[in-house]
Design a protein around this motif. Sequence first.
Motif, PDB file in Angstrom:
ATOM      1  N   ASP A   1       0.819  -1.217   0.000  1.00 38.76           N
ATOM      2  CA  ASP A   1       0.000   0.000   0.000  1.00 38.76           C
ATOM      3  C   ASP A   1       0.850   1.263   0.000  1.00 38.76           C
ATOM      4  N   THR A   2       2.050   1.157   0.551  1.00 41.05           N
ATOM      5  CA  THR A   2       2.950   2.309   0.581  1.00 41.05           C
ATOM      6  C   THR A   2       3.675   2.500  -0.744  1.00 41.05           C
ATOM      7  N   LEU A   3       4.183   1.404  -1.297  1.00 43.05           N
ATOM      8  CA  LEU A   3       5.038   1.520  -2.477  1.00 43.05           C
ATOM      9  C   LEU A   3       4.309   1.531  -3.812  1.00 43.05           C
ATOM     10  N   LEU A   4       3.239   0.791  -3.928  1.00 39.06           N
ATOM     11  CA  LEU A   4       2.586   0.674  -5.236  1.00 39.06           C
ATOM     12  C   LEU A   4       2.188   2.022  -5.830  1.00 39.06           C
ATOM     13  N   PRO A   5       1.535   2.894  -5.082  1.00 40.20           N
ATOM     14  CA  PRO A   5       1.191   4.197  -5.687  1.00 40.20           C
ATOM     15  C   PRO A   5       2.437   4.987  -6.115  1.00 40.20           C
ATOM     16  N   LYS A   6       3.511   4.895  -5.341  1.00 37.09           N
ATOM     17  CA  LYS A   6       4.740   5.616  -5.683  1.00 37.09           C
ATOM     18  C   LYS A   6       5.391   5.033  -6.938  1.00 37.09           C
ATOM     19  N   LEU A   7       5.352   3.704  -7.064  1.00 37.74           N
ATOM     20  CA  LEU A   7       5.906   3.061  -8.259  1.00 37.74           C
ATOM     21  C   LEU A   7       5.088   3.409  -9.497  1.00 37.74           C
ATOM     22  N   LEU A   8       3.764   3.349  -9.369  1.00 36.73           N
ATOM     23  CA  LEU A   8       2.896   3.628 -10.516  1.00 36.73           C
ATOM     24  C   LEU A   8       2.986   5.084 -10.971  1.00 36.73           C
ATOM     25  N   SER A   9       3.175   5.987 -10.029  1.00 34.13           N
ATOM     26  CA  SER A   9       3.262   7.405 -10.392  1.00 34.13           C
ATOM     27  C   SER A   9       4.647   7.787 -10.894  1.00 34.13           C
TER      28      SER A   9
END
Length: 89
Positions: free
Chosen positions: A65-73
């Motif tokens: 939940d922490t990393l996925l949005p940062k990776l996708l953006s």
Amino acid sequence: MGLERLLEKTTGSVFPSLSAPDIKGFSVLKPNGMCSSCMSAPTKPLVQSIQQNHRQSRTLATLRDTLLPKLLSGEVSVGDARRYAGDII
């Protein structure tokens, strides 16, 4: 209470169900200390494993939940994510 008596108390055409008063009226046997010890000895490692797996699952969910949005953006790269994950775990 025998199974037949239990089934007589159920309602529902698709899924048999019991009312709260019926459930509260169940008699439950409480094992003595020796019986309880005999049961807990072989099951204790299983319970501990389940608890450890649950903790690990929560850690991984937090990481996702922490990393996925940062990776996708594009905010972080995979290499950055590996370093960032080390701070979380």
